[in-house]
Enzyme design. Structure first.
Site, mmCIF file in Angstrom:
data_model
loop_
_atom_site.group_PDB
_atom_site.id
_atom_site.type_symbol
_atom_site.label_atom_id
_atom_site.label_comp_id
_atom_site.label_asym_id
_atom_site.label_seq_id
_atom_site.Cartn_x
_atom_site.Cartn_y
_atom_site.Cartn_z
ATOM 1 C CB THR A 74 -0.996 -0.128 1.076
ATOM 2 O OG1 THR A 74 -0.109 -0.184 2.374
ATOM 3 C CG2 THR A 74 -2.207 -1.103 1.124
ATOM 4 C CE LYS A 108 -1.473 -0.679 6.093
ATOM 5 N NZ LYS A 108 -1.829 -1.042 4.784
ATOM 6 N NE ARG A 112 -7.599 4.595 3.133
ATOM 7 C CZ ARG A 112 -6.860 4.462 4.076
ATOM 8 N NH1 ARG A 112 -6.517 5.506 4.951
ATOM 9 N NH2 ARG A 112 -6.772 3.147 4.854
HETATM 10 N N1 DSN Z 1 -5.812 -2.632 7.596
HETATM 11 C C1 DSN Z 1 -4.277 -2.498 7.695
HETATM 12 C C2 DSN Z 1 -3.588 -2.305 8.935
HETATM 13 O O1 DSN Z 1 -4.349 -1.485 9.597
HETATM 14 O O2 DSN Z 1 -2.671 -2.780 9.232
HETATM 15 C C3 DSN Z 1 -4.201 -3.690 7.032
HETATM 16 O O3 DSN Z 1 -4.618 -3.908 5.832
#
Ligand code: DSN
Length: 421
Positions: A230, A233, A239
């Site tokens: 992704t 993060k 996103r």
């Molecule tokens: N939802 C993500 C997380 O919070 O780690 C993983 O997909």
């Protein structure tokens, strides 16, 4: 492009209801300490690209091969973003179109496997992701899933166990990656195991992508056939997701994303990913990634000092998993009290959790977002102190309220990237 004030005027006038909720969320993001390890704050530049006119355009296909006309700028844009991804992660091919992490992993399986083939990934209760073969997910419904876990005592991946399981099960793909594993992955060993049993090796680096580019976590690129990630993060983008791979898999991956699984790419997201990749290639981002880990270690150290039990005894990435079983409070109750106090985390299962997934024994915290606000080790120790007070007495609303007002005052000193003060 409209400036921030003009943009907001338009929204306020057209849809005051949505405007007000966004305003409230901005205040909430500014006034709370965000410890969810999969969240971050993007820069104003990423927000602008994400909120741009590129959302108006359809572009099914890939640069130079589209099913719609009018791609003169979109083709250039997507090509630039692909090149940035390849350079930053040191890979031969990049697909920057997946809508998010789960669709990206589905595309990898679609590209490399046949229905029913065997996937071997880390189990969800031990820290893995739903799409790594967990029973309620498509990855276990459409494929045959076998799961490895962590050692029940050390909470570390036991690579000998992984090797034995791989030899016994002969999976077609081995997946490494996690959502709740506070330690480093040994991608080299996992790549060797995959080669030994003739399996593909997928490294899902969604949580740690930013740490990898900052040199704060080992790099899977030399060892993996495919990398999925992704972009929102530790990488601090919008996103979205990317699939990175060797040239030999490029065609299959591209065909899996489009036309097999998705329609038109979200061009505004592609642009914002490009901006995030540009930001992630700077020295400042390297410092950021290293600080995320130093902060996590400082936070973990202070929690241990205060008597918290941590899964695996600490951390060497961005994430900490707290086992609350000896605190007399379960995860959901603790997380809700912390939220009322302005500290946002999520309740999470711990390995061998005796409780049910919707009300597990742990909470999961991490440092990507607070580090983006410029907080350092001293602030982490302060945060641990507030957590201790709240988790120690989650029903003491006066105490929760006192912490909330201290947290609010504290947060005012740390501007949020992307949100005007
Ligand atoms: N939802 C993500 C997380 O919070 O780690 C993983 O997909």
């Amino acid at each position: 492009m409209l400036d921030v004030a003009e943009e907001k005027l338009a929204l306020k006038e057209t849809d005051p209801e949505v405007f007000q909720l966004i305003e409230k969320e901005e205040v909430y993001q500014r006034e709370s300490i965000r410890l969810i390890p999969s969240e971050n704050y993007v820069s104003r530049a990423v927000l602008e690209a994400s909120g741009s006119v590129l959302t108006n355009k359809y572009s099914e296909g890939y640069p130079g091969q589209r099913y719609y006309e009018g791609q003169r700028y979109i083709d250039q844009l997507e090509s630039i973003v692909q090149e940035r991804a390849k350079a930053l992660f040191g890979v031969e091919h990049a697909n920057v179109q997946p809508y998010s992490g789960s669709p990206a992993n589905l595309a990898v399986y679609y590209a490399l496997l046949e229905p029913g083939d065997k996937i071997m990934g880390m189990s969800l209760p031990d820290g893995g992701h739903l799409t790594h073969g967990w029973k309620v997910n498509f990855s276990a419904r459409f494929y045959t899933a076998v799961q490895y876990g962590v050692d029940p005592k050390t909470h570390l991946v036991d690579y000998d166990q992984v090797r034995d399981l791989a030899r016994a099960e002969r999976p077609k793909i081995i997946v490494a990656g996690a959502t709740a594993y506070p330690r480093r992955f040994d991608f080299k060993t996992l790549g060797e195991i995959a080669r030994e049993v003739d399996a593909y090796f997928l490294a899902d680096i969604s949580h740690i992508a930013g740490l990898i580019v900052a040199g704060a976590h080992p790099d899977p690129a030399p060892h993996a056939d495919v990398i999925s990630t992704t972009t929102h993060k530790t990488l601090r983008g919008p996103r979205g997701a990317m699939i990175l791979c060797r040239e030999e898999h490029a065609k299959a991956i591209d065909r899996a994303v489009f036309p097999a699984l998705q329609g038109g790419p979200h061009n505004h997201t592609t642009a914002a990913i490009g901006v995030a990749l540009q930001e992630a290639s700077t020295d400042a981002f390297r410092v950021y990634g290293q600080q995320v880990v130093s902060n996590a270690k400082a936070l973990a150290g202070e929690l241990l000092e205060r008597g918290f039990r941590l899964v695996s005894g600490g951390t060497d990435n961005h994430l900490i998993l707290i086992d609350l079983t000896d605190k007399g409070v379960f995860g959901k109750k603790a997380a809700k009290a912390l939220d009322r106090a302005g500290i946002v985390c999520n309740y999470n299962a711990i390995p061998n959790d005796p409780r049910k997934p919707f009300s597990p024994s742990g909470i999961r915290i991490g440092t990507p977002a607070v580090t983006s606000r410029g907080m350092g080790e001293a602030e982490m120790r302060q945060i641990a102190g507030w957590m201790d007070r709240v988790v120690g007495a989650p029903e003491d609303e006066e105490q929760v309220e006192r912490v909330r007002s201290e947290v609010q005052e504290f947060c005012a000193a740390f501007p949020v990237p992307g949100i005007p003060q």
